[in-house]
Scaffold this motif. Structure first.
Motif, PDB file in Angstrom:
ATOM      1  N   THR A  73      42.541   0.176  89.922  1.00  0.00           N
ATOM      2  CA  THR A  73      43.327  -1.170  90.319  1.00  0.00           C
ATOM      3  C   THR A  73      44.982  -0.929  89.738  1.00  0.00           C
ATOM      4  OG1 THR A  73      42.262  -3.211  88.488  1.00  0.00           O
ATOM      5  CG2 THR A  73      44.431  -3.052  89.909  1.00  0.00           C
ATOM      6  N   VAL A 111      48.986  -2.106  90.844  1.00  0.00           N
ATOM      7  CA  VAL A 111      50.016  -2.540  90.917  1.00  0.00           C
ATOM      8  C   VAL A 111      51.238  -2.274  91.029  1.00  0.00           C
ATOM      9  CG1 VAL A 111      48.767  -3.850  90.302  1.00  0.00           C
ATOM     10  CG2 VAL A 111      50.029  -2.796  88.856  1.00  0.00           C
ATOM     11  N   ASP A 112      52.301  -2.775  91.734  1.00  0.00           N
ATOM     12  CA  ASP A 112      53.712  -2.243  92.027  1.00  0.00           C
ATOM     13  C   ASP A 112      54.395  -3.512  91.674  1.00  0.00           C
ATOM     14  OD1 ASP A 112      55.424   0.264  92.239  1.00  0.00           O
ATOM     15  OD2 ASP A 112      56.441  -1.223  93.252  1.00  0.00           O
ATOM     16  N   VAL A 158      53.588  -0.876  97.718  1.00  0.00           N
ATOM     17  CA  VAL A 158      52.228  -1.438  97.450  1.00  0.00           C
ATOM     18  C   VAL A 158      51.860  -1.410  99.057  1.00  0.00           C
ATOM     19  CG1 VAL A 158      50.440  -3.551  97.602  1.00  0.00           C
ATOM     20  CG2 VAL A 158      51.901  -3.080  95.634  1.00  0.00           C
ATOM     21  N   CYS A 201      44.512  -3.245  94.594  1.00  0.00           N
ATOM     22  CA  CYS A 201      46.385  -2.785  94.656  1.00  0.00           C
ATOM     23  C   CYS A 201      47.561  -4.454  94.942  1.00  0.00           C
ATOM     24  CB  CYS A 201      46.767  -1.564  95.317  1.00  0.00           C
ATOM     25  SG  CYS A 201      48.253  -1.126  95.504  1.00  0.00           S
ATOM     26  N   GLU A 202      47.951  -4.124  94.068  1.00  0.00           N
ATOM     27  CA  GLU A 202      48.605  -5.911  94.431  1.00  0.00           C
ATOM     28  C   GLU A 202      50.158  -5.639  94.376  1.00  0.00           C
ATOM     29  OE1 GLU A 202      46.982  -8.202  96.046  1.00  0.00           O
ATOM     30  OE2 GLU A 202      45.342  -6.993  96.241  1.00  0.00           O
ATOM     31  N   ALA A 259      52.842  -7.235  91.501  1.00  0.00           N
ATOM     32  CA  ALA A 259      52.490  -7.455  90.389  1.00  0.00           C
ATOM     33  C   ALA A 259      54.142  -7.927  89.714  1.00  0.00           C
ATOM     34  CB  ALA A 259      51.433  -7.063  89.410  1.00  0.00           C
ATOM     35  N   LEU A 319      51.411  -9.969  84.135  1.00  0.00           N
ATOM     36  CA  LEU A 319      50.423  -9.117  84.803  1.00  0.00           C
ATOM     37  C   LEU A 319      49.140  -9.521  84.990  1.00  0.00           C
ATOM     38  CD1 LEU A 319      50.370  -5.887  82.856  1.00  0.00           C
ATOM     39  CD2 LEU A 319      50.510  -6.099  85.943  1.00  0.00           C
ATOM     40  N   THR A 369      47.422 -11.319  87.883  1.00  0.00           N
ATOM     41  CA  THR A 369      48.043 -10.509  89.134  1.00  0.00           C
ATOM     42  C   THR A 369      46.524  -9.514  88.770  1.00  0.00           C
ATOM     43  OG1 THR A 369      49.650 -10.185  89.672  1.00  0.00           O
ATOM     44  CG2 THR A 369      47.860  -8.918  91.070  1.00  0.00           C
ATOM     45  N   ALA A 370      46.396  -8.622  87.629  1.00  0.00           N
ATOM     46  CA  ALA A 370      45.736  -7.803  87.248  1.00  0.00           C
ATOM     47  C   ALA A 370      44.850  -7.861  85.603  1.00  0.00           C
ATOM     48  CB  ALA A 370      45.970  -6.659  86.851  1.00  0.00           C
TER      49      ALA A 370
END
Length: 254
Positions: free
Chosen positions: A73, A75-76, A82, A99-100, A102, A107, A110-111
Motif C-alpha cells: 500500500t 501513500v504520500d 500520488v 496509492c492514496e 494521506a 494514517l 486512509t491506511a
C-alpha cells in the motif's frame, strides 16, 4: 520552533514542476543500484508480507516492493506525487496497488492496516517542523503496525549541516539521476533549504527541519518502538561524521 514554516508547507512545494522532474532526480536505475537489496533484505529477514510505503513520492519503492512480491500500500501527503506514483505503478504493471493521499498524523483514516512493516524513506520527516507533529506521526505509524511490526525511516545526516562540517554534494544517497545536483544550506536556526538542480536550467527548493540523530532516536523510542538500530549509508558500522544518511530500524513490541 520557527513560526514561518509549518508541517504542511510541502503541499505548496511539491507542485507539478518539481514532481514532473522527480523521477529524473531520483534516477530509478541508479538508485536501485545504490540501495542494492538493503530494504528488501530487511523485509525478508523480518518475515514481512504486507508493506506500507508511507512516503511513496513517485512510487520508486512501491514498485520495488511489488516487484519482490510484497503486498504493498502506498501513500504520500502530496496529491501531485500520488498522481505520478499511480501512473508509474500502472506503467510497470501494478495498477491495482492502492496509492492514496494521506496525512501521517492520522494514517489510520486512509491506511488502517495492520501492516507487517511501515517504510518511510526519502528524508521525508524533514517536512515535519514541530515536535508535536513528529510525535503524532510516529504514534500514527505505530498504530497501523501489527504487533512485532517493523518500522524503517531514513533521514539526512543533519548533524553535519548544523555543526558546519559538511554540505551534501551532487551524487548522493537518494537523488542519483543523471544531471541531478543537490545542495543543502542552513537557512535559519531550525531550517535547511534543499536545492535541487536538473541539468543547467531547472532549479527547485524545499524547506526542511534538520532533525538531529539524537532527536529522531529519542522520538522513535518515545513513540513505543523498541530495539532501535541506526545504519549510516546502509552500513551497521559507520563514521557518523562522514555519512550522508541515517537509516533507523525499530520494531513495535509483539
Amino acid at each position: 520552533m520557527s513560526n514561518a514554516v509549518t508541517s504542511d508547507q510541502y503541499l505548496d512545494e511539491y507542485g507539478t514542476g518539481l514532481v514532473g522532474r522527480w523521477d529524473d532526480l531520483v534516477g530509478w536505475e541508479a538508485r536501485s543500484k545504490s540501495e542494492g537489496a538493503f530494504f528488501l533484505d530487511l523485509l525478508r529477514e523480518h518475515g514481512a508480507r504486507r508493506i506500507l510505503d508511507a512516503a511513496t513520492g513517485t512510487g520508486f519503492h512501491a514498485v520495488a516492493f511489488a516487484d519482490a512480491g510484497y503486498d504493498v500500500t502506498a501513500v504520500d501527503g502530496a496529491p501531485e506525487m500520488v498522481a505520478r506514483a499511480r501512473a508509474n505503478l500502472a506503467a510497470r504493471g501494478y495498477p491495482g496497488v492502492a496509492c492514496e493521499v494521506a496525512d501521517w498524523r492520522d494514517l489510520a483514516a486512509t491506511a488502517p492496516g495492520p501492516f507487517d512493516a511501515v517504510v518511510c524513506l526519502g528524508n521525508s520527516f524533514g517536512h515535519l517542523f514541530s515536535e508535536a507533529d513528529l510525535a503524532a506521526s510516529l504514534r500514527s505509524f505505530y498504530e497501523v503496525l501489527s504487533p512485532g511490526g517493523l518500522f524503517v525511516l531514513d533521514s539526512r545526516n543533519y548533524d553535519r549541516v548544523l555543526d558546519g562540517t559538511a554540505s551534501c554534494g551532487n551524487r548522493n544517497y537518494c537523488c542519483v539521476g543523471n544531471d541531478a545536483d543537490v545542495s543543502l544550506e542552513l537557512s535559519g536556526p531550525e531550517r535547511v533549504t534543499i536545492t535541487y538542480k536538473i541539468g543547467c536550467s531547472d532549479v527547485y527548493r524545499i524547506e526542511t527541519h534538520p532533525w538531529r540523530r539524537a532527536e529522531l532516536s529519542a522520538a522513535i523510542s518515545g513513540a513505543g518502538f523498541r530495539g532501535l538500530e541506526v545504519h549510516g549509508d546502509f552500513q551497521a558500522d559507520f563514521d557518523p561524521a562522514s555519512v550522508e544518511f541515517f537509516v533507523y530500524i525499530a520494531r513495535k513490541p509483539a
